[in-house]
Every structure is written in structure tokens, then in C-alpha cells.
Design a protein around this motif. Sequence first.
Motif, PDB file in Angstrom:
ATOM      1  N   VAL A  59      42.068  44.174  42.462  1.00 47.77           N
ATOM      2  CA  VAL A  59      41.332  43.389  41.287  1.00 47.77           C
ATOM      3  C   VAL A  59      40.939  42.291  41.935  1.00 47.77           C
ATOM      4  CG1 VAL A  59      41.525  42.862  39.097  1.00 47.77           C
ATOM      5  CG2 VAL A  59      42.877  44.561  39.614  1.00 47.77           C
ATOM      6  N   GLU A  60      39.434  41.938  41.497  1.00 51.15           N
ATOM      7  CA  GLU A  60      38.739  40.689  41.713  1.00 51.15           C
ATOM      8  C   GLU A  60      38.213  40.055  40.694  1.00 51.15           C
ATOM      9  OE1 GLU A  60      35.132  39.036  44.666  1.00 51.15           O
ATOM     10  OE2 GLU A  60      35.015  40.967  43.824  1.00 51.15           O
ATOM     11  N   PHE A  61      38.738  38.695  40.288  1.00 53.62           N
ATOM     12  CA  PHE A  61      38.387  37.851  39.400  1.00 53.62           C
ATOM     13  C   PHE A  61      37.341  36.748  39.690  1.00 53.62           C
ATOM     14  CE2 PHE A  61      42.210  40.179  37.957  1.00 53.62           C
ATOM     15  CZ  PHE A  61      41.798  40.526  36.637  1.00 53.62           C
ATOM     16  N   ASN A  62      36.498  36.348  38.853  1.00 53.35           N
ATOM     17  CA  ASN A  62      35.372  35.222  39.029  1.00 53.35           C
ATOM     18  C   ASN A  62      35.474  34.361  38.060  1.00 53.35           C
ATOM     19  OD1 ASN A  62      34.043  36.046  41.716  1.00 53.35           O
ATOM     20  ND2 ASN A  62      34.289  38.209  40.695  1.00 53.35           N
ATOM     21  N   GLY A  63      35.212  33.233  38.173  1.00 53.24           N
ATOM     22  CA  GLY A  63      34.899  32.138  37.144  1.00 53.24           C
ATOM     23  C   GLY A  63      36.050  31.578  36.598  1.00 53.24           C
ATOM     24  N   ASN A  64      36.345  30.103  36.953  1.00 51.68           N
ATOM     25  CA  ASN A  64      37.609  29.534  36.244  1.00 51.68           C
ATOM     26  C   ASN A  64      38.760  30.397  36.332  1.00 51.68           C
ATOM     27  OD1 ASN A  64      39.009  27.420  35.301  1.00 51.68           O
ATOM     28  ND2 ASN A  64      38.414  28.011  33.299  1.00 51.68           N
ATOM     29  N   VAL A  65      39.263  31.160  37.459  1.00 51.71           N
ATOM     30  CA  VAL A  65      40.412  32.207  37.288  1.00 51.71           C
ATOM     31  C   VAL A  65      41.707  31.439  37.559  1.00 51.71           C
ATOM     32  CG1 VAL A  65      41.369  34.012  38.589  1.00 51.71           C
ATOM     33  CG2 VAL A  65      38.775  33.599  38.807  1.00 51.71           C
TER      34      VAL A  65
END
Length: 218
Positions: A59-65
Motif C-alpha cells: 500500500v502506498e499513501f501520499n500527502g501528509n501521511v
Amino acid sequence: MRTPNAPNLTRRLRRAAALGLLAAGLLPLPGLAEKADRFKPLNVEADQPGRIDLLKQFVEFNGNVVVTKGTMTIRASRIEVRETPDGYHTAVAFGTAGKPATFRQKRDGVDEYIEGEAERLEYDGRTDTIRFVTNAAVRRTRGSGTADEITGNLVTYDGVTEVFSVSGGAAATPANPGGRVRAVLAPREGTAAAAEAASAASAAVPALRTSPSLGTPR
């Protein structure tokens, strides 16, 4: 530990993705048992939609994680989370020279925290270790002050043994033009040395004095 079956993994990943889509990247800091952190679930939130690969369990998350696991909190602009075949999680958090990824975790049994930042953080849930890579700085904080601080190109922290290792080669900065490994160590809280240091610090603070009263204006 047995490998989670596909339906359960799918539900967990979808729930994590929903958090990433709906949350504003804010997650309360828990205050639970510190050494039990490694057995807590890993939670991820982000401002932007994530990318999920069920086949690779990635899983990849982006933006103020924001990643939390018990009292542990990692913040970064981008984070990749993987689940190993034996059920443990790994996470790689990416920052930049201007805005590094950050880490914070409460120490076991004392009112102290381990805090740090680097351009990249690498967390291994199986060994409960975290690597601070490139322009790394790690501190032990007590209250609002810093007790110890270590800087270098690579700092590794073992959350089980609470042991640090550090290597040099950090890029030169105005504060550290030679790129050397540095450590600033304070006496351990509760020791005679710590009490003497606190007493000396208090004695060094000048006493407040009243100023002469102003004369009566004409």
C-alpha cells in the motif's frame, strides 16, 4: 504466525484506503503501553488516495501521511507499507531535505520520548527497529527539553533493547560543516549526576530583582 487470508487482507486494505481518502491526515497520539507498541495494529491515514497492490501486499499513501502503532507516530509526505508473509508490517517513509520524515515514540516506564527525523525512515515491525537515513537526527526528550541527541548519516534505533547505532558520512551543513557523527549525552534522570546538574543549572539562573520605582511625573 500464519499468513492472513485474502478476504481479511482485502478488508483491511480497503479500510486503510478509505481512511486515506476520507481523513485529513490527523490521528490522535495514543498513550498506551510502550513496549506493547510492537503488538498493536498499524494504522495509516493520508490526505490523498492511496495505491493498493493485493498481490504484493503493498500500500502506498501520499500527502501528509500519518502512521501510528501504539505510541509510535511516523509522519511523512509519502509512505509505503508492506505486509510480510509471516504477518509483520514494514514501512518506508519519505521526506525531503526541507521537510524530513519524523518519528516519535514513548519510552517504556518513564515520561520520555524518542524523537527524530531524516529524509527517509525505514521501520521493521518484526524486529521493532527503525532506521533514520540521510541527514538523521535522533533525540531523547524529557518534558520540553532534549536530554540526548545523535546526528549522522544513518542512525538505527532498536525499540526492544533501546540501543542506538550511528554512522557518519552526513552531508555537510552550516551547523556541521565536516559532516561528522555527533552525540550530546545528558545524565540519566534519577541519578546523583542528574540532580547535581539540575542544581547547578538552577544556581546559574540570576535571581529576579525589582527595579527602582519611577519618580512622580511633574
